[in-house]
Design a protein around this motif. Structure first.
Motif, PDB file in Angstrom:
ATOM      1  N   LYS A  82     111.036   7.806  59.570  1.00 17.27           N
ATOM      2  CA  LYS A  82     109.604   7.865  59.222  1.00 17.27           C
ATOM      3  C   LYS A  82     109.259   6.750  58.225  1.00 17.27           C
ATOM      4  O   LYS A  82     108.300   6.014  58.415  1.00 17.27           O
ATOM      5  CB  LYS A  82     109.291   9.239  58.617  1.00 17.27           C
ATOM      6  N   PHE A 102     108.596   4.355  61.432  1.00 17.21           N
ATOM      7  CA  PHE A 102     107.300   4.920  61.834  1.00 17.21           C
ATOM      8  C   PHE A 102     106.122   4.318  61.049  1.00 17.21           C
ATOM      9  O   PHE A 102     105.192   3.770  61.651  1.00 17.21           O
ATOM     10  CB  PHE A 102     107.343   6.446  61.660  1.00 17.21           C
ATOM     11  N   TYR A 103     106.189   4.392  59.738  1.00 18.85           N
ATOM     12  CA  TYR A 103     105.069   3.869  58.937  1.00 18.85           C
ATOM     13  C   TYR A 103     104.955   2.342  59.032  1.00 18.85           C
ATOM     14  O   TYR A 103     103.850   1.832  59.258  1.00 18.85           O
ATOM     15  CB  TYR A 103     105.196   4.301  57.470  1.00 18.85           C
ATOM     16  N   SER A 140     100.315   6.200  67.396  1.00 20.38           N
ATOM     17  CA  SER A 140     101.516   7.053  67.489  1.00 20.38           C
ATOM     18  C   SER A 140     102.416   6.615  68.633  1.00 20.38           C
ATOM     19  O   SER A 140     103.638   6.719  68.527  1.00 20.38           O
ATOM     20  CB  SER A 140     101.131   8.524  67.606  1.00 20.38           C
ATOM     21  N   ASN A 167     100.755  15.265  71.153  1.00 16.74           N
ATOM     22  CA  ASN A 167      99.658  14.637  70.397  1.00 16.74           C
ATOM     23  C   ASN A 167      98.439  14.385  71.293  1.00 16.74           C
ATOM     24  O   ASN A 167      97.301  14.602  70.892  1.00 16.74           O
ATOM     25  CB  ASN A 167     100.103  13.296  69.791  1.00 16.74           C
ATOM     26  N   ILE A 187      98.645  11.580  57.996  1.00 22.25           N
ATOM     27  CA  ILE A 187      98.659  10.477  57.018  1.00 22.25           C
ATOM     28  C   ILE A 187      98.131   9.200  57.673  1.00 22.25           C
ATOM     29  O   ILE A 187      97.308   8.481  57.096  1.00 22.25           O
ATOM     30  CB  ILE A 187     100.097  10.233  56.492  1.00 22.25           C
ATOM     31  N   ARG A 237     111.576  17.911  61.854  1.00 24.23           N
ATOM     32  CA  ARG A 237     111.388  17.892  60.401  1.00 24.23           C
ATOM     33  C   ARG A 237     112.345  18.869  59.727  1.00 24.23           C
ATOM     34  O   ARG A 237     112.469  18.899  58.520  1.00 24.23           O
ATOM     35  CB  ARG A 237     109.939  18.252  60.032  1.00 24.23           C
ATOM     36  N   ASP A 271     100.968  16.092  57.738  1.00 22.43           N
ATOM     37  CA  ASP A 271     102.161  15.508  58.364  1.00 22.43           C
ATOM     38  C   ASP A 271     101.957  14.006  58.546  1.00 22.43           C
ATOM     39  O   ASP A 271     100.912  13.457  58.172  1.00 22.43           O
ATOM     40  CB  ASP A 271     102.495  16.226  59.678  1.00 22.43           C
ATOM     41  N   SER A 272     102.948  13.355  59.143  1.00 27.24           N
ATOM     42  CA  SER A 272     102.882  11.891  59.235  1.00 27.24           C
ATOM     43  C   SER A 272     101.704  11.422  60.096  1.00 27.24           C
ATOM     44  O   SER A 272     101.107  10.387  59.818  1.00 27.24           O
ATOM     45  CB  SER A 272     104.197  11.326  59.764  1.00 27.24           C
ATOM     46  N   MET A 273     101.351  12.200  61.131  1.00 24.19           N
ATOM     47  CA  MET A 273     100.221  11.803  61.969  1.00 24.19           C
ATOM     48  C   MET A 273      98.910  11.907  61.170  1.00 24.19           C
ATOM     49  O   MET A 273      98.032  11.047  61.296  1.00 24.19           O
ATOM     50  CB  MET A 273     100.126  12.695  63.225  1.00 24.19           C
TER      51      MET A 273
END
Lengths: 75, 529
Positions: free
Chosen positions: B313, B317-318, B347, B383, A34, B302, A30-32
């Motif tokens: 994302k 996000f990235y 995050s 998380n 990555i 998702r 998943d994105s985390m």
């Protein structure tokens, strides 16, 4: 490549990285994951991974990641 | 003209299909573009000019970015190796400025038209509190249809051209159709240029399979919209618009049924959109994948409004995670407090950007911002505590993949989603807080048996139709989870069985759908965003 496989094993040891070719498409990373991977790859191989590189084609398999790392090292 | 209206289904769409079918292939894209602009004009009138201006600007900026790249490649070849790096830096800086200008232009237009009065009102409250005798005037701003959707498409196109993921398109007609395609303009999904533009303008031949599959998907969308969403609408309106009259179980029912209404409305509309695209041989990306089968909030997002999630994302996000500031901070934290802490820092920054924008994107109200930040906190906490949860599970010998654990996770996720939607639908943040509080302070199970639920604007027959509709949606969801495509299976059946199934589906919409005398057409919920 061994170093890369070791990083991937640390991330999730349940996946067979030698054969899996749809790590992103099948939702195994998943994105985390990555982001964690990006940080480890940057440290281990002294490369800079930019958002442009964060596409499924570059992360769907260990081989694809290795090719990306080699390309970035050569750049 | 909403996608579920008789005007769209019985007149507009068949007319476009007919015109498309009789037009030579090279002009079919133009037919779709003309139909898309007509559709937009019928709903938003002269505000069509905003869409056209946006299209012109991304066309020009895309070509500008592209010519910069070409100039750099040409110049690079004419100079020695050691001078190439400064040249690359100069061109990168120039292209970055162009990108920044384009993003500011489009996002700025969206912010101005949609949020100026919201921010103005809040700043005025603040100025009043501080006794400052200045007030920001409220402007009469008309917001074009689908601006929240086409702006994100415009930004994704420009960023993709900048990053070299997409070639700049010199065909303005194709770009205009990508921005305006009529089934997508109202509620998305938010498409990427490479996903739809090439097929859209190609003018593919109408094929029997595409047309039948497309219409089947449209009927399925109508079923969800008319049988479930529109039947639930009076109940949801009654509870949320008169929230002070209700509490406890009735508010819980409101939150739960609104969640199902929103899902049926939005995913039903997306089914109609995807079905329409299918008719013209265009594969529009899926926007839902059985979201209520998720186990965590991250997984839910998702599977729900997928194209918005992937947009955030890829473009928030990235990029935020990989800024030098966030990377450096994350590294310092990692060196001092360990790897997990480093990841949490990354995050926290990236998720805040995503969820703040997600909340704001949905509308002008503090309840929407609260909705976004609610998920930010929940996902971040998930998380943060993940290693401890895993270690507790190991110590207690709990298999986190077991059926009962997954079941508990799904129940927890549903509670999270229902609570989020309560605030999302509430008439403001205060109303949402009051309603949430009333769930505990006025909790009384007698509302389930004293007939209260039948005095909320919908009858026993409505409840039964919704229940039956929901059972069908659930069954289809379970089959899809198992990878079974009902349409593919039905296509292999014999002619009598197959056409009985098709007629049955149409009749289900005609008989159980909420339309005609006694019903008011219900606007598509996401078209308001």
């Amino acid at each position: 490549m061994e170093k890369l496989l070791s990083i991937l094993e640390d991330l999730n040891s349940d996946i067979d990285y030698e054969t899996e070719t749809k790590l992103i498409d099948n939702g195994l990373l998943d994105s985390m994951s990555i982001l964690s991977l990006v940080s480890d790859l940057e440290d281990a191989f002294d490369v800079e991974i930019t958002p442009v590189e964060l596409v499924p084609d570059n992360f769907n398999s260990a081989r694809a990641m290795w090719q990306m790392v080699q390309r970035l090292q050569e750049a | 003209m909403s996608y579920s209206s008789i005007l769209y289904i019985c007149i507009f769409l068949p007319a476009v299909i007919l015109l498309y079918g009789i037009t030579p292939q090279r002009h079919r894209g133009k037919i779709l573009l003309a139909a898309s602009y007509l559709f937009f004009y019928m709903l938003s009138g002269k505000l069509l000019v905003y869409l056209i201006l946006s299209t012109f600007s991304i066309h020009h900026i895309g070509l500008w970015l592209s010519s910069c790249r070409r100039e750099f490649e040409l110049e690079k070849r004419q100079i020695p190796q050691e001078q190439r790096e400064p040249l690359k830096k100069a061109y990168t800086a120039k292209r970055r400025k162009i990108l920044l200008f384009a993003v500011l232009l489009h996002v700025g237009m969206l912010l101005f038209l949609k949020y100026f009065n919201f921010f103005g009102t809040n700043v005025n409250h603040l100025l009043q509190l501080l006794s400052v005798p200045i007030q920001i005037p409220q402007l009469k701003l008309a917001v074009p249809l689908g601006i929240s959707f086409y702006t994100l498409q415009a930004v994704s196109y420009i960023v993709d051209v900048y990053q070299g993921k997409t070639e700049a398109d010199d065909n303005i007609g194709r770009l205009a159709l990508y921005m305006a395609f009529f089934p997508v303009i109202m509620e998305g999904p938010i498409c990427r240029y490479s996903q739809t533009a090439p097929d859209l303008y190609q003018g593919k031949q109408l094929a029997y399979r595409n047309v039948t599959f497309g219409y089947q998907r449209i009927v399925w969308g109508l079923f969800k919209k008319l049988v479930i969403a529109d039947r639930l609408n009076p109940l949801v309106k009654t509870i949320f618009e008169n929230h002070q009259d209700y509490g406890g179980v009735v508010v819980i029912a409101g939150a739960v049924l609104y969640t199902f209404q929103l899902y049926a409305d939005f995913s039903g509309c997306i089914d109609i959109t995807i079905g329409t695209g299918e008719i013209f041989g265009v594969k529009i990306p899926e926007n839902f994948r059985q979201p209520f089968f998720s186990k965590t909030a991250s997984e839910f997002w998702r599977r729900w409004h997928i194209t918005l999630g992937t947009w955030f994302k890829d473009y928030i996000f990235y990029p935020v995670s990989l800024t030098h500031f966030v990377k450096n901070l994350s590294k310092k934290t990692k060196n001092r407090f360990g790897k997990h802490a480093g990841q949490i820092v990354t995050s926290a920054f990236a998720l805040f950007g995503v969820w703040f924008c997600n909340g704001l994107w949905h509308g002008t109200g503090w309840n929407y911002i609260f909705f976004g930040l609610y998920y930010f906190v929940l996902i971040l906490l998930g998380n943060i505590f993940e290693p401890w949860i895993q270690s507790a599970a190991d110590r207690l010998h709990i298999d986190r993949h077991s059926r009962w654990y997954s079941c508990l996770q799904r129940i927890k996720l549903l509670l999270i989603v229902f609570t989020g939607e309560l605030f999302f639908r509430a008439e403001g943040l205060r109303a949402g807080t009051d309603m949430f509080r009333s769930v505990f302070t006025e909790f009384d199970l007698s509302a389930l048996t004293d007939g209260s639920l039948f005095s909320l604007g919908i009858s026993r027959a409505d409840y039964l139709a919704v229940l039956a509709g929901f059972a069908v949606v659930l069954l289809v969801g379970i089959l899809h989870e198992k990878g079974i495509s009902i349409r593919e299976r039905a296509a292999r059946w014999g002619i009598i069985r197959r056409w009985s199934f098709y007629y049955g589906a149409v009749l289900a919409v005609v008989i159980f759908g909420a339309y005609g005398p006694g019903y008011r057409a219900v606007d598509l919920i996401y078209a308001g965003f």
